[in-house]
Design a protein around this motif. Structure first.
Motif, PDB file in Angstrom:
ATOM      1  N   GLU A   6       0.834  -1.204   0.000  1.00 29.47           N
ATOM      2  CA  GLU A   6       0.000   0.000   0.000  1.00 29.47           C
ATOM      3  C   GLU A   6       0.865   1.249   0.000  1.00 29.47           C
ATOM      4  O   GLU A   6       2.002   1.242   0.487  1.00 29.47           O
ATOM      5  CB  GLU A   6      -0.907   0.053   1.241  1.00 29.47           C
ATOM      6  N   SER A   7       0.296   2.326  -0.490  1.00 26.11           N
ATOM      7  CA  SER A   7       0.949   3.631  -0.432  1.00 26.11           C
ATOM      8  C   SER A   7      -0.116   4.715  -0.484  1.00 26.11           C
ATOM      9  O   SER A   7      -1.263   4.457  -0.858  1.00 26.11           O
ATOM     10  CB  SER A   7       1.939   3.803  -1.587  1.00 26.11           C
ATOM     11  N   GLY A   8       0.295   5.931  -0.110  1.00 24.39           N
ATOM     12  CA  GLY A   8      -0.594   7.073  -0.234  1.00 24.39           C
ATOM     13  C   GLY A   8      -1.115   7.635   1.071  1.00 24.39           C
ATOM     14  O   GLY A   8      -1.718   8.709   1.083  1.00 24.39           O
ATOM     15  N   GLY A   9      -0.953   6.935   2.172  1.00 26.90           N
ATOM     16  CA  GLY A   9      -1.448   7.448   3.434  1.00 26.90           C
ATOM     17  C   GLY A   9      -0.591   8.599   3.950  1.00 26.90           C
ATOM     18  O   GLY A   9       0.616   8.629   3.772  1.00 26.90           O
ATOM     19  N   LEU A  18      -7.520  12.100  -0.412  1.00 26.24           N
ATOM     20  CA  LEU A  18      -6.345  11.255  -0.539  1.00 26.24           C
ATOM     21  C   LEU A  18      -6.665  10.135  -1.509  1.00 26.24           C
ATOM     22  O   LEU A  18      -7.826   9.737  -1.631  1.00 26.24           O
ATOM     23  CB  LEU A  18      -5.958  10.624   0.792  1.00 26.24           C
ATOM     24  N   ARG A  19      -5.632   9.638  -2.176  1.00 27.00           N
ATOM     25  CA  ARG A  19      -5.793   8.421  -2.963  1.00 27.00           C
ATOM     26  C   ARG A  19      -4.783   7.383  -2.493  1.00 27.00           C
ATOM     27  O   ARG A  19      -3.580   7.608  -2.543  1.00 27.00           O
ATOM     28  CB  ARG A  19      -5.605   8.671  -4.463  1.00 27.00           C
ATOM     29  N   PHE A  68     -16.015   7.843  -0.886  1.00 30.72           N
ATOM     30  CA  PHE A  68     -14.891   7.015  -1.320  1.00 30.72           C
ATOM     31  C   PHE A  68     -15.261   6.288  -2.614  1.00 30.72           C
ATOM     32  O   PHE A  68     -16.413   5.893  -2.804  1.00 30.72           O
ATOM     33  CB  PHE A  68     -14.549   5.970  -0.268  1.00 30.72           C
ATOM     34  N   THR A  69     -14.247   6.104  -3.459  1.00 28.31           N
ATOM     35  CA  THR A  69     -14.433   5.344  -4.694  1.00 28.31           C
ATOM     36  C   THR A  69     -13.283   4.368  -4.854  1.00 28.31           C
ATOM     37  O   THR A  69     -12.123   4.768  -4.806  1.00 28.31           O
ATOM     38  CB  THR A  69     -14.482   6.276  -5.914  1.00 28.31           C
ATOM     39  N   VAL A  79      -5.078  -1.700  -7.088  1.00 32.03           N
ATOM     40  CA  VAL A  79      -6.374  -1.183  -6.694  1.00 32.03           C
ATOM     41  C   VAL A  79      -6.155   0.170  -6.023  1.00 32.03           C
ATOM     42  O   VAL A  79      -5.137   0.392  -5.364  1.00 32.03           O
ATOM     43  CB  VAL A  79      -7.108  -2.163  -5.757  1.00 32.03           C
ATOM     44  N   TYR A  80      -7.115   1.061  -6.231  1.00 28.39           N
ATOM     45  CA  TYR A  80      -7.038   2.403  -5.687  1.00 28.39           C
ATOM     46  C   TYR A  80      -8.244   2.688  -4.802  1.00 28.39           C
ATOM     47  O   TYR A  80      -9.331   2.140  -5.017  1.00 28.39           O
ATOM     48  CB  TYR A  80      -7.004   3.437  -6.818  1.00 28.39           C
ATOM     49  N   LEU A  81      -8.035   3.566  -3.835  1.00 31.40           N
ATOM     50  CA  LEU A  81      -9.143   4.047  -3.023  1.00 31.40           C
ATOM     51  C   LEU A  81      -9.060   5.561  -3.006  1.00 31.40           C
ATOM     52  O   LEU A  81      -8.180   6.136  -2.357  1.00 31.40           O
ATOM     53  CB  LEU A  81      -9.087   3.489  -1.600  1.00 31.40           C
TER      54      LEU A  81
END
Length: 131
Positions: A6-9, A18-19, A68-69, A79-81
């Protein structure tokens, strides 16, 4: 061996966006679905969102619907959030989870909110939303 990274936090102000990204790798790995869970301090891990890999069906927990998407890039096994209108109560460690291919779609639809439905987990990424 399958790895989810994971990354982006990061720290963000309330109302911000955020993504998160989660890249899957591993030999001969195929997925039925990938999703996100989160765990706030002192609370149990909870389901956030999931997307099936072939059909792109999506499911969300009620508290994030409309904000959220979840999306996927099949070619990149990622996968993205996308998280918009963030709230302090969204603060948590966000975990990526993957369900290996070969699962019953009907059974998955009954159990996607529960951690045992997933076979692989990432190490987590911290999201902190300040008020």
């Amino acid at each position: 061996q399958v790895q989810l990274v994971e990354s982006g936090g990061r720290l963000v102000q309330a109302g911000g966006s955020l993504r998160l990204s989660c890249a899957a790798s591993g030999r001969a790995f195929s997925m039925y679905a990938m999703g996100w869970f989160r765990q706030a301090p002192g609370k149990e891990r909870e389901f956030v969102a999931v997307i099936t890999w072939s059909g792109g069906d999506t499911y969300y927990t009620d508290s994030v619907k409309g904000r959220f998407t979840i999306s996927r890039d099949n070619a990149k096994n990622t996968v993205y959030l996308q998280m918009n209108s963030l709230k302090p109560e969204d603060t948590a460690v966000y975990y990526c989870a993957a369900c290996a291919a070969g699962k019953s779609s009907a059974l998955f639809r009954l159990n996607y909110e529960y951690a045992p439905a997933y076979d692989y987990w990432g190490q987590g990424t911290q999201v902190t939303v300040s008020s």
